[in-house]
Design a protein around this motif. Structure first.
Motif, PDB file in Angstrom:
ATOM      1  N   MET A   1       0.718  -1.174   0.076  1.00 45.83           N
ATOM      2  CA  MET A   1       0.030  -0.028   0.082  1.00 45.83           C
ATOM      3  C   MET A   1       1.132   1.268  -0.163  1.00 45.83           C
ATOM      4  O   MET A   1       1.904   1.374   0.654  1.00 45.83           O
ATOM      5  CB  MET A   1      -0.934   0.192   1.270  1.00 45.83           C
ATOM      6  CG  MET A   1      -2.030   0.987   1.431  1.00 45.83           C
ATOM      7  SD  MET A   1      -3.082   1.006   2.753  1.00 45.83           S
ATOM      8  CE  MET A   1      -3.884  -0.276   2.572  1.00 45.83           C
ATOM      9  N   ARG A   2       0.526   2.367  -0.862  1.00 47.61           N
ATOM     10  CA  ARG A   2       1.219   3.498  -0.818  1.00 47.61           C
ATOM     11  C   ARG A   2       1.411   4.191   0.421  1.00 47.61           C
ATOM     12  O   ARG A   2       0.409   4.080   1.351  1.00 47.61           O
ATOM     13  CB  ARG A   2       0.928   4.348  -1.945  1.00 47.61           C
ATOM     14  CG  ARG A   2       1.112   3.766  -3.350  1.00 47.61           C
ATOM     15  CD  ARG A   2       0.503   4.566  -4.535  1.00 47.61           C
ATOM     16  NE  ARG A   2       0.611   6.027  -4.249  1.00 47.61           N
ATOM     17  CZ  ARG A   2       0.398   7.076  -5.183  1.00 47.61           C
ATOM     18  NH1 ARG A   2      -0.665   6.583  -5.950  1.00 47.61           N
ATOM     19  NH2 ARG A   2       0.368   8.367  -4.897  1.00 47.61           N
ATOM     20  N   LEU A   3       2.509   4.875   0.694  1.00 47.02           N
ATOM     21  CA  LEU A   3       2.545   5.707   2.054  1.00 47.02           C
ATOM     22  C   LEU A   3       1.560   6.781   2.135  1.00 47.02           C
ATOM     23  O   LEU A   3       0.747   6.946   3.092  1.00 47.02           O
ATOM     24  CB  LEU A   3       3.789   6.241   2.168  1.00 47.02           C
ATOM     25  CG  LEU A   3       4.197   7.084   3.342  1.00 47.02           C
ATOM     26  CD1 LEU A   3       3.923   6.271   4.782  1.00 47.02           C
ATOM     27  CD2 LEU A   3       5.665   7.665   3.256  1.00 47.02           C
ATOM     28  N   ASP A   4       1.114   7.444   0.998  1.00 49.83           N
ATOM     29  CA  ASP A   4       0.077   8.466   1.175  1.00 49.83           C
ATOM     30  C   ASP A   4      -1.122   7.921   1.495  1.00 49.83           C
ATOM     31  O   ASP A   4      -1.958   8.721   2.198  1.00 49.83           O
ATOM     32  CB  ASP A   4       0.368   9.547  -0.117  1.00 49.83           C
ATOM     33  CG  ASP A   4      -0.005   8.459  -1.541  1.00 49.83           C
ATOM     34  OD1 ASP A   4       0.046   7.267  -1.331  1.00 49.83           O
ATOM     35  OD2 ASP A   4      -0.424   9.168  -2.325  1.00 49.83           O
ATOM     36  N   LYS A   5      -1.538   6.723   0.847  1.00 57.67           N
ATOM     37  CA  LYS A   5      -2.830   6.099   1.374  1.00 57.67           C
ATOM     38  C   LYS A   5      -2.695   5.828   2.745  1.00 57.67           C
ATOM     39  O   LYS A   5      -3.634   5.877   3.290  1.00 57.67           O
ATOM     40  CB  LYS A   5      -2.965   5.096   0.207  1.00 57.67           C
ATOM     41  CG  LYS A   5      -4.535   4.426   0.632  1.00 57.67           C
ATOM     42  CD  LYS A   5      -4.693   3.321  -0.418  1.00 57.67           C
ATOM     43  CE  LYS A   5      -6.015   2.783  -0.377  1.00 57.67           C
ATOM     44  NZ  LYS A   5      -6.562   1.939  -1.554  1.00 57.67           N
ATOM     45  N   VAL A   6      -1.777   5.064   3.343  1.00 54.83           N
ATOM     46  CA  VAL A   6      -1.589   4.820   4.751  1.00 54.83           C
ATOM     47  C   VAL A   6      -1.863   6.013   5.480  1.00 54.83           C
ATOM     48  O   VAL A   6      -2.818   6.027   6.584  1.00 54.83           O
ATOM     49  CB  VAL A   6      -0.225   4.214   4.869  1.00 54.83           C
ATOM     50  CG1 VAL A   6      -0.277   3.951   6.440  1.00 54.83           C
ATOM     51  CG2 VAL A   6      -0.345   2.710   4.208  1.00 54.83           C
ATOM     52  N   VAL A   7      -1.101   7.377   5.309  1.00 48.23           N
ATOM     53  CA  VAL A   7      -1.395   8.412   5.823  1.00 48.23           C
ATOM     54  C   VAL A   7      -2.688   8.969   6.025  1.00 48.23           C
ATOM     55  O   VAL A   7      -3.333   9.387   7.035  1.00 48.23           O
ATOM     56  CB  VAL A   7      -0.359   9.549   5.528  1.00 48.23           C
ATOM     57  CG1 VAL A   7      -0.475  10.750   6.005  1.00 48.23           C
ATOM     58  CG2 VAL A   7       1.334   9.132   5.634  1.00 48.23           C
ATOM     59  N   GLY A   8      -3.337   8.737   4.820  1.00 44.91           N
ATOM     60  CA  GLY A   8      -4.761   9.152   4.627  1.00 44.91           C
ATOM     61  C   GLY A   8      -5.730   8.309   5.570  1.00 44.91           C
ATOM     62  O   GLY A   8      -6.558   9.051   6.189  1.00 44.91           O
ATOM     63  N   LEU A   9      -5.313   7.082   5.568  1.00 44.01           N
ATOM     64  CA  LEU A   9      -6.141   6.292   6.390  1.00 44.01           C
ATOM     65  C   LEU A   9      -6.066   6.478   8.023  1.00 44.01           C
ATOM     66  O   LEU A   9      -7.034   6.684   8.654  1.00 44.01           O
ATOM     67  CB  LEU A   9      -5.957   4.738   6.079  1.00 44.01           C
ATOM     68  CG  LEU A   9      -6.308   4.232   4.697  1.00 44.01           C
ATOM     69  CD1 LEU A   9      -5.876   3.058   4.483  1.00 44.01           C
ATOM     70  CD2 LEU A   9      -8.041   4.384   4.696  1.00 44.01           C
ATOM     71  N   VAL A  10      -4.720   6.918   8.219  1.00 42.82           N
ATOM     72  CA  VAL A  10      -4.755   7.192   9.574  1.00 42.82           C
ATOM     73  C   VAL A  10      -4.999   8.283  10.117  1.00 42.82           C
ATOM     74  O   VAL A  10      -5.818   8.679  11.244  1.00 42.82           O
ATOM     75  CB  VAL A  10      -3.089   7.125   9.953  1.00 42.82           C
ATOM     76  CG1 VAL A  10      -2.591   7.862  11.222  1.00 42.82           C
ATOM     77  CG2 VAL A  10      -2.351   5.682   9.693  1.00 42.82           C
TER      78      VAL A  10
ATOM     79  N   LEU B   1      -8.088   9.673   8.750  1.00 35.33           N
ATOM     80  CA  LEU B   1      -9.178   9.534   8.816  1.00 35.33           C
ATOM     81  C   LEU B   1      -9.688   8.703  10.094  1.00 35.33           C
ATOM     82  O   LEU B   1     -10.673   9.133  10.816  1.00 35.33           O
ATOM     83  CB  LEU B   1      -9.724   8.454   7.648  1.00 35.33           C
ATOM     84  CG  LEU B   1     -11.224   8.348   7.600  1.00 35.33           C
ATOM     85  CD1 LEU B   1     -12.025   9.561   7.414  1.00 35.33           C
ATOM     86  CD2 LEU B   1     -11.575   7.193   6.395  1.00 35.33           C
ATOM     87  N   TRP B   2      -8.802   7.925  10.549  1.00 30.76           N
ATOM     88  CA  TRP B   2      -9.064   7.073  11.918  1.00 30.76           C
ATOM     89  C   TRP B   2      -8.806   8.403  12.946  1.00 30.76           C
ATOM     90  O   TRP B   2      -9.780   8.285  13.696  1.00 30.76           O
ATOM     91  CB  TRP B   2      -8.091   6.152  11.955  1.00 30.76           C
ATOM     92  CG  TRP B   2      -8.129   5.570  13.441  1.00 30.76           C
ATOM     93  CD1 TRP B   2      -8.959   4.669  13.669  1.00 30.76           C
ATOM     94  CD2 TRP B   2      -7.350   5.865  14.512  1.00 30.76           C
ATOM     95  NE1 TRP B   2      -8.682   4.109  15.044  1.00 30.76           N
ATOM     96  CE2 TRP B   2      -7.708   5.070  15.547  1.00 30.76           C
ATOM     97  CE3 TRP B   2      -6.052   6.677  14.750  1.00 30.76           C
ATOM     98  CZ2 TRP B   2      -6.895   5.156  16.714  1.00 30.76           C
ATOM     99  CZ3 TRP B   2      -5.420   6.763  16.081  1.00 30.76           C
ATOM    100  CH2 TRP B   2      -5.869   6.074  16.805  1.00 30.76           C
ATOM    101  N   ALA B   3      -8.013   9.022  12.797  1.00 32.63           N
ATOM    102  CA  ALA B   3      -7.466  10.185  13.867  1.00 32.63           C
ATOM    103  C   ALA B   3      -8.817  11.025  13.996  1.00 32.63           C
ATOM    104  O   ALA B   3      -9.410  11.796  15.159  1.00 32.63           O
ATOM    105  CB  ALA B   3      -6.370  10.816  13.692  1.00 32.63           C
TER     106      ALA B   3
END
Length: 264
Positions: free
Chosen positions: A1-10, A12-14
């Motif tokens: 999974m791309r880093l920017d997508k991971v950051v986006g999901l984090v 969204l969670w936060a």
């Protein structure tokens, strides 16, 4: 999974956690404060870069305008370095304007105008602090709690300069306690035709209450042929709005008409 997508999901969670939102707000405010401190050296005009600007412009200045003159400390510094002091100083507080007139009485070429300046003429409530307070303002809640609300006349620089048939302003200084962008918009006629060489304006947290943005001010000035820098004790520094964005803390900016050359 791309880093920017991971950051986006984090992110969204936060964004669903109230505690993390509160922490993010506190961190943001501290970050804005740090940015503000890095772009300012305080309000003392002899030490924060305003004195540097005065020393370079006053000797060849023919006419200046000071919006928000208070008791005249800045205008006195300008006039004292000019060969033939001429200018217009705006101060809407009746009590402060009286002190200002007395302080500038040695310079017959300086006119004190007891009105507020904005982007449209009319009347407005002005919150005048006692003892010539420096944060008197048109903005509710910005002045001290002991400020007295008075009705004042409001005009624009285009109107006031035009009435006096002033063709050119060498230096315009604006300290309008949050209404600086409004003052700029009210001088758009002079700005658009390059009839003002240098503009210094204050940026601070009252801008938000006035519905103004630094980005809007910079965009307006750049569209009409001005380069905008932040003012520091040793001179002008390049300011990239795309890097800093809005931070709503005290600092001074200087817009210089393209083609104008500093002397000295």
């Amino acid at each position: 999974m791309r880093l920017d997508k991971v950051v986006g999901l984090v992110a969204l969670w936060a964004s669903r956690r109230p505690t993390l939102i509160s922490v993010a707000n506190k961190v943001r405010h501290q970050c804005e404060r740090i940015i503000g401190l890095s772009l300012s050296a305080g309000i003392d005009h002899e030490r924060n870069g305003e004195g540097w600007l005065v020393e370079r412009l006053a000797p060849t200045c023919g006419y200046f305008v000071d919006v928000g003159g208070n008791v005249g400390a800045w205008s006195l510094a300008m006039a004292g370095r000019m060969s033939n002091p001429r200018g217009m100083i705006f101060e809407p507080s009746p009590a402060t304007a009286a002190v200002l007139r007395e302080n500038l009485s040695q310079y017959p070429g300086l006119e004190v105008v007891e009105i507020a300046v904005s982007d449209a003429p009319g009347q407005a409530s002005f919150f005048a602090e006692p003892d010539t307070g420096e944060t008197s303002s048109l903005i509710v809640g910005h002045a001290r709690s002991d400020a007295n609300c008075v009705q004042v006349q409001v005009s624009t620089l285009d109107q006031e300069l035009g009435k006096r048939r002033i063709p050119h302003v060498d230096l315009l200084k604006i300290d309008a306690e949050g209404f600086d962008y409004h003052v700029l918009r009210g001088a758009i006629g002079y700005i658009a035709r390059g009839a003002i060489d240098v503009i210094q304006f204050e940026y601070n947290y009252p801008w938000a209450d006035a519905g103004s943005t630094l980005g809007g001010a910079i965009s307006l000035l750049q569209r009409h042929g001005y380069d905008v820098s932040v003012l520091l004790p040793d001179g002008l520094r390049e300011f990239r709005y795309d890097k800093f964005r809005e931070f709503f803390h005290y600092s001074n900016f200087v817009a210089v008409r393209r083609g104008f050359l500093f002397r000295g």
